[in-house]
Write a protein that holds these residues in place. Structure first.
Motif, PDB file in Angstrom:
ATOM      1  N   ALA A  36       0.848  -1.198   0.000  1.00 54.22           N
ATOM      2  CA  ALA A  36       0.000   0.000   0.000  1.00 54.22           C
ATOM      3  C   ALA A  36       0.882   1.245   0.000  1.00 54.22           C
ATOM      4  O   ALA A  36       0.786   2.099   0.878  1.00 54.22           O
ATOM      5  CB  ALA A  36      -0.925  -0.001   1.217  1.00 54.22           C
ATOM      6  N   ALA A  37       1.788   1.351  -0.988  1.00 55.75           N
ATOM      7  CA  ALA A  37       2.707   2.481  -1.065  1.00 55.75           C
ATOM      8  C   ALA A  37       1.953   3.780  -1.330  1.00 55.75           C
ATOM      9  O   ALA A  37       0.973   3.809  -2.077  1.00 55.75           O
ATOM     10  CB  ALA A  37       3.740   2.239  -2.161  1.00 55.75           C
ATOM     11  N   LEU A  38       2.425   4.844  -0.712  1.00 59.97           N
ATOM     12  CA  LEU A  38       1.820   6.161  -0.907  1.00 59.97           C
ATOM     13  C   LEU A  38       2.553   6.881  -2.036  1.00 59.97           C
ATOM     14  O   LEU A  38       3.783   7.011  -2.004  1.00 59.97           O
ATOM     15  CB  LEU A  38       1.913   6.977   0.385  1.00 59.97           C
ATOM     16  N   GLU A  39       1.813   7.363  -3.041  1.00 58.64           N
ATOM     17  CA  GLU A  39       2.429   8.051  -4.171  1.00 58.64           C
ATOM     18  C   GLU A  39       2.633   9.520  -3.816  1.00 58.64           C
ATOM     19  O   GLU A  39       1.674  10.283  -3.675  1.00 58.64           O
ATOM     20  CB  GLU A  39       1.563   7.925  -5.415  1.00 58.64           C
ATOM     21  N   VAL A  40       3.893   9.904  -3.641  1.00 59.60           N
ATOM     22  CA  VAL A  40       4.220  11.308  -3.367  1.00 59.60           C
ATOM     23  C   VAL A  40       4.102  12.114  -4.653  1.00 59.60           C
ATOM     24  O   VAL A  40       3.455  13.158  -4.704  1.00 59.60           O
ATOM     25  CB  VAL A  40       5.641  11.412  -2.783  1.00 59.60           C
ATOM     26  N   LEU A  41       4.768  11.639  -5.707  1.00 60.38           N
ATOM     27  CA  LEU A  41       4.690  12.208  -7.045  1.00 60.38           C
ATOM     28  C   LEU A  41       4.456  11.054  -8.009  1.00 60.38           C
ATOM     29  O   LEU A  41       4.686   9.895  -7.656  1.00 60.38           O
ATOM     30  CB  LEU A  41       5.990  12.947  -7.398  1.00 60.38           C
ATOM     31  N   PRO A  42       3.989  11.316  -9.237  1.00 64.57           N
ATOM     32  CA  PRO A  42       3.794  10.223 -10.193  1.00 64.57           C
ATOM     33  C   PRO A  42       5.080   9.427 -10.386  1.00 64.57           C
ATOM     34  O   PRO A  42       6.126   9.979 -10.737  1.00 64.57           O
ATOM     35  CB  PRO A  42       3.392  10.964 -11.480  1.00 64.57           C
ATOM     36  N   GLY A  43       5.020   8.132 -10.089  1.00 71.81           N
ATOM     37  CA  GLY A  43       6.192   7.276 -10.211  1.00 71.81           C
ATOM     38  C   GLY A  43       7.099   7.313  -9.006  1.00 71.81           C
ATOM     39  O   GLY A  43       8.070   6.551  -8.960  1.00 71.81           O
ATOM     40  N   VAL A  44       6.853   8.158  -8.030  1.00 75.41           N
ATOM     41  CA  VAL A  44       7.666   8.257  -6.815  1.00 75.41           C
ATOM     42  C   VAL A  44       6.771   7.889  -5.651  1.00 75.41           C
ATOM     43  O   VAL A  44       5.849   8.622  -5.304  1.00 75.41           O
ATOM     44  CB  VAL A  44       8.238   9.678  -6.623  1.00 75.41           C
ATOM     45  N   HIS A  45       7.058   6.727  -5.034  1.00 79.12           N
ATOM     46  CA  HIS A  45       6.212   6.216  -3.974  1.00 79.12           C
ATOM     47  C   HIS A  45       6.947   6.234  -2.635  1.00 79.12           C
ATOM     48  O   HIS A  45       8.161   6.029  -2.576  1.00 79.12           O
ATOM     49  CB  HIS A  45       5.763   4.780  -4.284  1.00 79.12           C
ATOM     50  N   LEU A  46       6.195   6.492  -1.599  1.00 79.05           N
ATOM     51  CA  LEU A  46       6.711   6.458  -0.232  1.00 79.05           C
ATOM     52  C   LEU A  46       6.298   5.129   0.375  1.00 79.05           C
ATOM     53  O   LEU A  46       5.113   4.853   0.562  1.00 79.05           O
ATOM     54  CB  LEU A  46       6.147   7.626   0.580  1.00 79.05           C
ATOM     55  N   LEU A  47       7.296   4.285   0.667  1.00 77.72           N
ATOM     56  CA  LEU A  47       7.023   2.974   1.243  1.00 77.72           C
ATOM     57  C   LEU A  47       7.021   3.067   2.768  1.00 77.72           C
ATOM     58  O   LEU A  47       7.860   3.753   3.359  1.00 77.72           O
ATOM     59  CB  LEU A  47       8.079   1.966   0.783  1.00 77.72           C
ATOM     60  N   LEU A  48       6.099   2.358   3.388  1.00 79.98           N
ATOM     61  CA  LEU A  48       6.012   2.335   4.845  1.00 79.98           C
ATOM     62  C   LEU A  48       6.772   1.154   5.441  1.00 79.98           C
ATOM     63  O   LEU A  48       6.950   1.090   6.653  1.00 79.98           O
ATOM     64  CB  LEU A  48       4.542   2.281   5.272  1.00 79.98           C
ATOM     65  N   GLY A  49       7.196   0.225   4.590  1.00 74.76           N
ATOM     66  CA  GLY A  49       7.937  -0.934   5.084  1.00 74.76           C
ATOM     67  C   GLY A  49       9.227  -0.580   5.818  1.00 74.76           C
ATOM     68  O   GLY A  49       9.533  -1.182   6.851  1.00 74.76           O
ATOM     69  N   PRO A  50      10.048   0.394   5.317  1.00 76.62           N
ATOM     70  CA  PRO A  50      11.275   0.740   6.041  1.00 76.62           C
ATOM     71  C   PRO A  50      11.051   1.157   7.488  1.00 76.62           C
ATOM     72  O   PRO A  50      11.938   0.980   8.327  1.00 76.62           O
ATOM     73  CB  PRO A  50      11.836   1.904   5.208  1.00 76.62           C
ATOM     74  N   LEU A  51       9.885   1.706   7.806  1.00 81.21           N
ATOM     75  CA  LEU A  51       9.595   2.062   9.199  1.00 81.21           C
ATOM     76  C   LEU A  51       9.607   0.813  10.077  1.00 81.21           C
ATOM     77  O   LEU A  51      10.179   0.824  11.180  1.00 81.21           O
ATOM     78  CB  LEU A  51       8.241   2.763   9.283  1.00 81.21           C
ATOM     79  N   LEU A  52       9.006  -0.278   9.598  1.00 86.27           N
ATOM     80  CA  LEU A  52       8.993  -1.520  10.376  1.00 86.27           C
ATOM     81  C   LEU A  52      10.382  -2.129  10.457  1.00 86.27           C
ATOM     82  O   LEU A  52      10.760  -2.725  11.476  1.00 86.27           O
ATOM     83  CB  LEU A  52       8.017  -2.511   9.751  1.00 86.27           C
ATOM     84  N   VAL A  53      11.179  -1.983   9.397  1.00 85.09           N
ATOM     85  CA  VAL A  53      12.558  -2.486   9.410  1.00 85.09           C
ATOM     86  C   VAL A  53      13.372  -1.756  10.480  1.00 85.09           C
ATOM     87  O   VAL A  53      14.118  -2.373  11.262  1.00 85.09           O
ATOM     88  CB  VAL A  53      13.202  -2.324   8.025  1.00 85.09           C
ATOM     89  N   LEU A  54      13.244  -0.439  10.547  1.00 86.56           N
ATOM     90  CA  LEU A  54      13.999   0.332  11.538  1.00 86.56           C
ATOM     91  C   LEU A  54      13.489   0.057  12.947  1.00 86.56           C
ATOM     92  O   LEU A  54      14.287   0.067  13.904  1.00 86.56           O
ATOM     93  CB  LEU A  54      13.897   1.823  11.216  1.00 86.56           C
ATOM     94  N   ILE A  55      12.191  -0.182  13.118  1.00 85.92           N
ATOM     95  CA  ILE A  55      11.676  -0.540  14.442  1.00 85.92           C
ATOM     96  C   ILE A  55      12.334  -1.837  14.913  1.00 85.92           C
ATOM     97  O   ILE A  55      12.785  -1.950  16.065  1.00 85.92           O
ATOM     98  CB  ILE A  55      10.148  -0.683  14.395  1.00 85.92           C
ATOM     99  N   ALA A  56      12.400  -2.827  14.023  1.00 91.07           N
ATOM    100  CA  ALA A  56      13.043  -4.092  14.380  1.00 91.07           C
ATOM    101  C   ALA A  56      14.513  -3.887  14.709  1.00 91.07           C
ATOM    102  O   ALA A  56      15.042  -4.465  15.670  1.00 91.07           O
ATOM    103  CB  ALA A  56      12.885  -5.094  13.235  1.00 91.07           C
TER     104      ALA A  56
END
Length: 797
Positions: A36-56
């Motif tokens: 469920a990536a968030l599109e900041v700009l067309p073709g540029v997505h903000l992934l939320l997965g790295p947040l969980l990686v850094l939490i771990a």
């Protein structure tokens, strides 16, 4: 319920399997969030997965961070077509987890991305062969994604509610974060999020506007080309139809076509006066060319007599009465490459005598289409009803007929229909990580009589450059916002932290004994709440100072009273002792036991009075030390042996190492007497009293007294060194004493520059330890008394 320290210990001792399980669980959740990536700009997505990686990584360590990165980044393997992005996520989790005990998540992640250009150069550019520009965009996009996740995590872990529940797992750099850094982190996130939302919305709106302009231009060009094709085909059909009617009228009564010379003349006129016609011929009902214009092919071979019976249109023209247009096919007989023809039947009523065919001049149509787009990136495709490519404006000619069936363009055309605009992805290789340039924007217009479609398409390369400019502009704006937020945070933290630090320093000075410490001066320019805090602290300090002065005055008065009373009590006790001695000499032996009992009680009272006198004089600081060079171990031996030998229930275990130094022998003897007598007194059932002396590596003299008595509670350790303090346990009710022995001992040891401590002994009992600075060397060395280490934490723990 476990105490906070026990919870923290449990958190730090989490098993390796537990950390691995947490890492895998967070990685799976990160994989789901990446979908469920968030599109900041067309073709540029903000992934939320790295947040969980850094939490771990931050909460459970480098191994958990690497595992979470491996699981959450699996999607990149097939999305990007190479493993280097996936490996980059794993390395980021491991790196941040490895530095979690030294640096905050934001600093450690920033350090990782500062070192990442070497990784991207070695993998993306050299190994994967990705263009440098695409690598730059990919690296910046992933770095922003990771840093934003680290910033968000750092702010979340500063929330009190979160900190209370995760306290055992939060590393020291986050638990010990200063107020200024916390404010700076929160302000930075507060500045970036609105910019990201507003800047992304503006970039998407600009992109949509540009896409609309591209679509309108494509549709306009498609309409112009479609009109030209429709007109050309209409003219060609009209010319072929007119010639077919002429030849139908020229048939002989038997239905035979005129001579070849006549046919060739008519064909020459058709080709000459019809610019949309490339060549033409008259065919027999069987499909053999009876006459051709021009007469020969490029090699000079005559074209008349060429057999075209295998063509589909030969059979189709027999069934129609109106001109028709063929689909695209591969030409021969003077024309090589894709070909489209118009043809009309030659009939007299029901008699079919042949057909007239004219080849449409596709190169002219292609040149006309190419003129509509100039030298730009646009491309015009004309597709027949069966999906065959009539011509491509970007190609001069082809050796075979191509079809678009089962291509991405064909699927996109099915969705659009006969007229409209759309996009399709021409590349699936994943090398361009901002996928705007791989999109083909097209407009389609149908040529109604034929079912042909004119497609004008344009790659998203220019749009990608616009997106990249918007993206880097957004990053620049976010960078300026970050710098501004940091500067504001420094200003605010200076305004807020400086008064708080002033109150803290004043409290520290007050705790150190500086009763004039005040905080109002440090907070005079602070906000109202901090100013009130400083004023409240100053009032508290003033009241505390007054109370301490009153307590000290009362204590001095009490010490003076005790000193006077002790002196006054010593005189009658001395006289009473002398009278008891006289009575022993004058009275008979039958009264000796009673007199001895009286004498012991007098001695006991005398000791109590001496202790009171010592306590009062020490409180008034009226006891100077008389230091002489002596062996402390001999004093310990003499006093311990004398006291234990007088107690039939107790045994002495003594190990004395010579300790030569400058001590007050009388006062040291008093300390040893108090500690050994306490060990005997608080071991009412008997047992072994262990006493040992030793020289520590730092030159200090140490002697220890250990018993197996009633022991002590941890909370009583410091309280028992107060004056007239004996604890409140029921076991002490039958034990005599006024509670000044340990106080006197501590003050004597302090005057020698040393320290004394009490602690419970494992297995029951108590251990008293005295350490005093000493000089000189022992006459002979003794090994450390290792057997005493059985006391649990050791004699000098």
């Amino acid at each position: 319920m476990p105490c906070p320290q026990q919870v923290r210990t449990l958190g730090t001792r989490m098993s390796v399997l537990g950390r691995i399980g947490c890492g895998l669980g967070l990685g799976l959740l990160g994989w789901l969030l990446n979908l469920a990536a968030l599109e900041v700009l067309p073709g540029v997505h903000l992934l939320l997965g790295p947040l969980l990686v850094l939490i771990a990584a931050v909460l459970f360590g480098p191994m958990a961070g690497a595992l979470a990165g491996a699981v959450s980044g699996v999607r990149t393997l097939w999305l990007w077509g190479h493993p280097w992005g996936w490996l980059n996520i794993i390395l980021e989790g491991f790196f941040v987890g490895a530095l979690r005990r030294r640096l905050t998540p934001l600093v450690s992640d920033a350090l990782y991305w500062a070192l990442s250009p070497l990784y991207f150069l070695a993998t993306y550019v050299l190994v994967a062969g990705i263009p440098t520009s695409a690598t730059l965009v990919a690296g910046v996009k992933q770095a922003m994604n990771g840093l934003l996740a680290a910033l968000l995590l750092q702010v979340v872990l500063l929330i009190p509610w979160v900190r209370r529940r995760l306290r055992p797992l939060i590393p020291l750099p986050l638990t010990d974060m200063s107020l200024g850094r916390a404010i700076g982190t929160a302000l930075t996130l507060g500045a970036i999020i609105p910019l990201l939302v507003v800047g992304g919305a503006e970039g998407r709106a600009r992109y949509i506007s540009e896409v609309r302009q591209v679509d309108e231009a494509n549709l306009h060009a498609a309409r112009v080309v479609a009109n030209e094709i429709e007109n050309s085909l209409a003219h060609a059909r009209h010319s072929v139809s007119r010639l077919a009617r002429t030849l139908s009228a020229s048939l002989s009564p038997e239905g035979v076509l005129p001579s070849s010379n006549f046919l060739e003349g008519e064909l020459d006129a058709l080709v000459t006066y019809s610019p949309e016609v490339l060549n033409a011929y008259v065919g027999s009902p069987e499909g053999v060319a009876l006459a051709f214009s021009p007469r020969t092919d490029s090699a000079g071979r005559p074209l008349a007599g060429t057999d075209f019976s295998d063509r589909t249109y030969v059979r189709e023209v027999q069934r129609v009465r109106e001109p028709l247009v063929s689909d695209v096919f591969l030409g021969r007989g003077g024309i090589h490459g894709p070909l489209v023809v118009t043809l009309a039947p030659i009939r007299r009523e029901e008699h079919y005598a042949g057909y007239v065919l004219a080849a449409v001049d596709l190169p002219r149509l292609r040149r006309h289409a190419h003129a509509q787009i100039g030298d730009g990136q646009r491309r015009i495709l004309v597709i027949d009803a069966r999906g065959g490519l009539v011509f491509d404006s970007a190609e001069e000619g082809a050796g075979q007929v191509r079809s678009i069936i089962s291509t991405p363009l064909a699927r996109a055309l099915e969705e659009v229909g006969s007229k409209g605009t759309g996009t399709y992805e021409a590349e699936q290789d994943g090398l361009t990580l901002v996928r705007v340039s791989t999109l083909q924007h097209f407009g389609v217009v149908e040529v109604p009589p034929l079912g042909w479609r004119v497609v004008v398409q344009q790659p998203g390369t220019r749009l990608q450059r616009d997106v990249e400019r918007s993206y880097f502009g957004l990053l620049g704006t976010m960078g300026l916002a970050t710098v501004s937020a940091v500067l504001l945070a420094l200003a605010f933290s200076r305004t807020i932290v400086a008064p708080v630090q002033g109150v803290s320093h004043a409290a520290a000075r007050l705790a150190a004994g500086e009763r004039t410490a005040r905080a109002s001066e440090a907070a005079k320019d602070a906000p109202r709440e901090l100013n009130q805090l400083a004023e409240t602290f100053d009032r508290m300090a003033w009241q505390l100072s007054r109370q301490l002065e009153a307590i000290e005055r009362t204590s001095r008065e009490k010490d003076a009273f005790l000193s006077i009373a002790s002196h006054e009590l010593k005189t009658p006790l001395t006289a009473l002792k002398a009278q008891v001695q006289l009575l022993r000499r004058k009275l008979g032996s039958e009264h000796t036991e009673r007199l001895d009992n009286v004498s012991r009680q007098v001695d006991r009272v005398t000791r109590l009075v001496n202790q009171l006198l010592d306590a009062s004089q020490l409180g008034l600081e009226q006891v100077p030390l008389q230091r002489t060079r002596m062996d402390l171990s001999e004093v310990v031996r003499r006093v311990a042996e004398a006291l234990v030998s007088a107690s039939p229930l107790h045994a002495l275990e003594l190990e004395a190492q010579p300790l030569v130094g400058e001590f007050d022998e009388l006062r040291i003897e008093q300390v040893v007497h108090n500690l050994v007598s306490n060990a005997i007194k608080y071991s009412p059932t008997g047992g072994t009293i262990k006493v040992w002396t030793r020289r520590l590596p730092n030159g200090e003299a140490e002697f220890v007294v250990a018993d197996r008595g009633i022991g002590l509670r941890v909370e009583d350790e410091e309280q028992l060194f107060g004056r007239f303090e004996r604890g409140d346990r029921r076991e002490l009710t039958g034990i005599a004493g006024i509670g000044v022995g340990l106080y006197v001992s501590r003050e004597i040891v302090r005057r020698h520059g040393g320290r004394i401590s009490l602690r419970p002994r494992e297995g029951g009992g108590a251990v008293a330890t005295v350490r005093i600075p000493a000089d000189g060397e022992p006459e002979h060395d003794h090994h450390d008394p290792h057997p005493h280490q059985e006391e649990g934490r050791g004699p000098h723990s």
